[in-house]
Design a protein around this motif. Structure first.
Motif, PDB file in Angstrom:
ATOM      1  N   GLY A  47       0.809  -1.211   0.000  1.00  0.00           N
ATOM      2  CA  GLY A  47       0.000   0.000   0.000  1.00  0.00           C
ATOM      3  C   GLY A  47       0.844   1.262   0.000  1.00  0.00           C
ATOM      4  O   GLY A  47       0.337   2.351  -0.277  1.00  0.00           O
ATOM      5  N   ARG A  48       2.138   1.101   0.272  1.00  0.00           N
ATOM      6  CA  ARG A  48       3.017   2.273   0.277  1.00  0.00           C
ATOM      7  C   ARG A  48       3.694   2.450  -1.082  1.00  0.00           C
ATOM      8  O   ARG A  48       3.928   1.477  -1.813  1.00  0.00           O
ATOM      9  CB  ARG A  48       4.080   2.128   1.368  1.00  0.00           C
ATOM     10  CG  ARG A  48       3.514   2.325   2.769  1.00  0.00           C
ATOM     11  CD  ARG A  48       4.611   2.260   3.808  1.00  0.00           C
ATOM     12  NE  ARG A  48       5.150   0.914   3.952  1.00  0.00           N
ATOM     13  CZ  ARG A  48       6.269   0.637   4.618  1.00  0.00           C
ATOM     14  NH1 ARG A  48       6.961   1.614   5.177  1.00  0.00           N
ATOM     15  NH2 ARG A  48       6.696  -0.609   4.728  1.00  0.00           N
ATOM     16  N   SER A  49       4.020   3.699  -1.401  1.00  0.00           N
ATOM     17  CA  SER A  49       4.684   3.989  -2.678  1.00  0.00           C
ATOM     18  C   SER A  49       6.184   3.758  -2.541  1.00  0.00           C
ATOM     19  O   SER A  49       6.707   3.623  -1.419  1.00  0.00           O
ATOM     20  CB  SER A  49       4.428   5.438  -3.074  1.00  0.00           C
ATOM     21  OG  SER A  49       5.076   6.292  -2.159  1.00  0.00           O
ATOM     22  N   GLY A  50       6.862   3.760  -3.686  1.00  0.00           N
ATOM     23  CA  GLY A  50       8.315   3.600  -3.684  1.00  0.00           C
ATOM     24  C   GLY A  50       8.995   4.652  -2.831  1.00  0.00           C
ATOM     25  O   GLY A  50       9.884   4.343  -2.036  1.00  0.00           O
ATOM     26  N   SER A  51       8.557   5.913  -2.988  1.00  0.00           N
ATOM     27  CA  SER A  51       9.218   6.989  -2.241  1.00  0.00           C
ATOM     28  C   SER A  51       8.963   6.885  -0.745  1.00  0.00           C
ATOM     29  O   SER A  51       9.839   7.198   0.060  1.00  0.00           O
ATOM     30  CB  SER A  51       8.802   8.358  -2.775  1.00  0.00           C
ATOM     31  OG  SER A  51       7.429   8.556  -2.581  1.00  0.00           O
ATOM     32  N   GLU A  52       7.773   6.396  -0.361  1.00  0.00           N
ATOM     33  CA  GLU A  52       7.485   6.261   1.080  1.00  0.00           C
ATOM     34  C   GLU A  52       8.395   5.215   1.727  1.00  0.00           C
ATOM     35  O   GLU A  52       8.941   5.445   2.812  1.00  0.00           O
ATOM     36  CB  GLU A  52       6.012   5.886   1.285  1.00  0.00           C
ATOM     37  CG  GLU A  52       5.078   7.071   1.107  1.00  0.00           C
ATOM     38  CD  GLU A  52       3.601   6.683   1.093  1.00  0.00           C
ATOM     39  OE1 GLU A  52       2.800   7.467   1.604  1.00  0.00           O
ATOM     40  OE2 GLU A  52       3.262   5.602   0.565  1.00  0.00           O
TER      41      GLU A  52
END
Ligand SMILES: [Zn+2]
Length: 233
Positions: A47-52
């Protein structure tokens, strides 16, 4: 049997073979990374993005000052040690896929390498200005050496080209280490087995492109060495 082209310099069959092998290696590894990346781009992360996830990895590794910025293009992601920022392509910056997390964490791995003074990273950085110079001049020196039939000049050209080969070889441990840091972080962060498996696949495919580049430059060096030793006989 030698084949000759317009300018009168001999191009032998081993050169054609070198070009063919280099092209084939390049196309095959590029195709493989593109396919692997696309496949895992469709698999959602936690559920998290690459940047997160990269942000979490950076903060956990004492790299809170490293910024994350966007860069245009696909798989154009990189870490720039000059301004100490990660540059992530749109899919990896804001996309929440297994592939996005893998690539973003790989780039974070480079930032961690720099922060920790990883030896191969420091060596590679020291080579950048040298290779920027040698890769621009070696061919000119070589052509002049052949045209004027000066063996010493051809040897000098090959020595200059050897820096590019060294650079490609030093790049390998730097890339492999950044990938293993990324996989270790994803594994320890409890993102799940699919994220670990996908990261391994994507980052192995990416590593193959660097292996192909190193192999190509070694073959080119061997060709140049063979060519000059033949011309002396
Ligand atoms: Zn890298």
């Amino acid at each position: 049997m030698p084949i000759y082209y317009g300018l009168g310099y001999g191009i032998d069959t081993s050169y054609l073979l070198l070009v063919a092998v280099s092209l084939l290696l390049g196309v095959a590894t590029q195709g493989y990374i593109n396919r692997t990346y696309k496949t895992w781009l469709r698999v959602p992360s936690d559920g998290r993005s690459g940047s997160e996830v990269a942000r979490t990895m950076l903060d956990a590794s004492g790299c809170s000052s490293v910024g994350i910025r966007s860069t245009p293009g696909t798989l154009s992601d990189h870490y720039d040690p000059r301004d100490n920022n990660l540059y992530l392509s749109r899919d990896n910056l804001s996309g929440g896929s297994v592939a996005s997390v893998a690539v973003a964490c790989h780039e974070a791995g480079h930032a961690v390498q720099r922060a920790q003074g990883y030896a191969f990273m420091r060596f590679r950085q020291a080579l950048v200005p040298v290779v920027n110079f040698t890769q621009n001049v070696w061919m000119l020196v070589f052509i002049l050496g052949v045209a004027m039939n000066l063996a010493g000049m051809q040897t000098l050209a090959i020595a200059l080209f050897a820096f590019s080969v060294l650079f490609q070889l030093v790049t390998l441990p730097v890339e492999l280490d950044a990938s293993s840091r990324a996989v270790a972080f994803i594994e320890s962060s409890g993102m799940g087995e699919v994220n670990v498996r996908g990261a391994r696949k994507v980052l192995t495919a990416a590593a193959l492109t660097y292996v192909a580049a190193a192999l190509t430059s070694i073959l080119q060096l061997l060709y140049l060495l063979g060519r000059t030793s033949n011309s002396r006989e």
